[in-house]
Design a protein around this motif. Sequence first.
Motif, PDB file in Angstrom:
ATOM      1  N   THR A 160       0.827  -1.280  -0.020  1.00 54.76           N
ATOM      2  CA  THR A 160       0.040   0.029  -0.220  1.00 54.76           C
ATOM      3  C   THR A 160       0.660   1.139  -0.079  1.00 54.76           C
ATOM      4  N   LEU A 161       1.973   1.283   0.856  1.00 58.82           N
ATOM      5  CA  LEU A 161       2.642   2.212   0.824  1.00 58.82           C
ATOM      6  C   LEU A 161       3.542   2.851  -0.377  1.00 58.82           C
ATOM      7  N   ARG A 162       3.918   1.426  -1.071  1.00 56.40           N
ATOM      8  CA  ARG A 162       4.706   1.670  -2.530  1.00 56.40           C
ATOM      9  C   ARG A 162       3.611   2.367  -3.420  1.00 56.40           C
ATOM     10  N   ARG A 163       2.101   1.843  -3.557  1.00 60.03           N
ATOM     11  CA  ARG A 163       1.315   2.442  -4.433  1.00 60.03           C
ATOM     12  C   ARG A 163       1.117   4.134  -3.924  1.00 60.03           C
ATOM     13  N   LYS A 186       7.786  -7.250  -0.359  1.00 64.27           N
ATOM     14  CA  LYS A 186       8.221  -8.476  -1.102  1.00 64.27           C
ATOM     15  C   LYS A 186       7.251  -8.828  -2.285  1.00 64.27           C
ATOM     16  N   LYS A 187       7.700  -9.282  -3.285  1.00 64.89           N
ATOM     17  CA  LYS A 187       7.044  -9.636  -4.661  1.00 64.89           C
ATOM     18  C   LYS A 187       6.250 -10.987  -4.116  1.00 64.89           C
ATOM     19  N   GLN A 188       4.523 -10.696  -4.070  1.00 62.82           N
ATOM     20  CA  GLN A 188       4.009 -11.714  -3.899  1.00 62.82           C
ATOM     21  C   GLN A 188       3.174 -11.981  -5.093  1.00 62.82           C
ATOM     22  N   HIS A 189       3.165 -13.221  -5.519  1.00 65.20           N
ATOM     23  CA  HIS A 189       2.339 -13.754  -6.583  1.00 65.20           C
ATOM     24  C   HIS A 189       0.964 -13.912  -6.307  1.00 65.20           C
TER      25      HIS A 189
END
Length: 409
Positions: free
Chosen positions: A170-173, A207-210
């Motif tokens: 959310t922070l990244r967005r 972390k990259k989450q698929h």
Amino acid sequence: MGRRTLPLTDTQIRLAKPTKKNPTLYDGQGLELKLDTSGSKLWRLRYQHPFTRKRKYISLGAYPAVTLANARDKRSEAQALLAQDIDPHQHWKSEKVRRQLAHATSLRAVAEQWFEVKKTKVTDDYATDIWSSLELHVFPELGSTAIGEITAPLFIDVLRPLATKGTLETLRRVCSRVNQIMTFATNTGVIIANPLAKVQEAFPAPKKQHLPSIQPEQLPVVLAQIANTQVSLAVRNCFFWSLHAIARPGEAANLQWDDIDWDNQLVCIPAERMKRRRRHVIPLTPPMIKILETMKPVSGKDQYVFKSPNKPTGPINSQSVNAALKRMGLKDTLCSHGLRSIASTALNDHGFEPDLIETALAHLDKNETRASYNRSEYVQRRRAMMEWWSNFIVQAQVDAITQETDTIA
């Protein structure tokens, strides 16, 4: 010796009425209350310009909105400015312009201008998500702040609670969206440079989450579980439509009867409802037609195929299928968007052309010439692929009958 002016009292002002002889009351040191025959009482301040020495007047507002105490405070403020050789009238006028400019260039005001452009490039659901994130995480603290006064330390401090909670995606967005606003402000001349360009570096990277999904061979188990789960007809059919059409959750939930081209056996979703803002054509297969025929008695006279039971004129929520999967205990195993991953894996494993698969997934082709070719030539070739995929799902449903006691959650 000059006549001494007695200070006014609030009672005297309240009871005062205009007369031809004395239409003005004096409080001393240039403060006057002008009485009008209409009943209005207007404060004004008489002073000498610090350089021209000419007599000037400033309007201070109407009584009682501006009280006697308020008027005297303004007189004191003017006297302090005059002591510095500053014309109070010009100073207050400049301050008013500055405040108006600050309001017009507040973060929220500039964000609204940016959003008018941004929402033409994304789907309605995504636009709503963008604005909601700004309303929730940015505007309460910084919405009224002039955009030119926003600094990296100030912005970092506002977003620190998101980092503390660990909601790093959310922070990244939010960082990305505010950066887009800042870039818009730079490109339109509101600010000279973007002070938040590298602000994401102040926080840990998410972390990259698929998105959770399953392998194609596990599909019969999921279909057996959904067969034994109590869900509405609209949600159940939307699940199968998403699977057959390889559609995104919002595209499936918002399917409209007007999108169906019965004569050519196609689904034509307009650009404004697609994530990439490009019209998407899907060849209809027999199982997809069967889904539509099942929904016709329920919603055939309405706008949306998968009509909401709670909103008579609206579609089901785009997260309704996800909610059903969660009730099945598949929250960390499969999501509605993960259905597209199952299709992609199965189609690639079978050896279909990558371009056909990417077109079916409605992924944007950056090559405009090839994209145009895709829309015309690929439809018939995709029809064979979509029919193979629908047959794969139907076979999985048959296999599901023998796997009803199995689960993958």
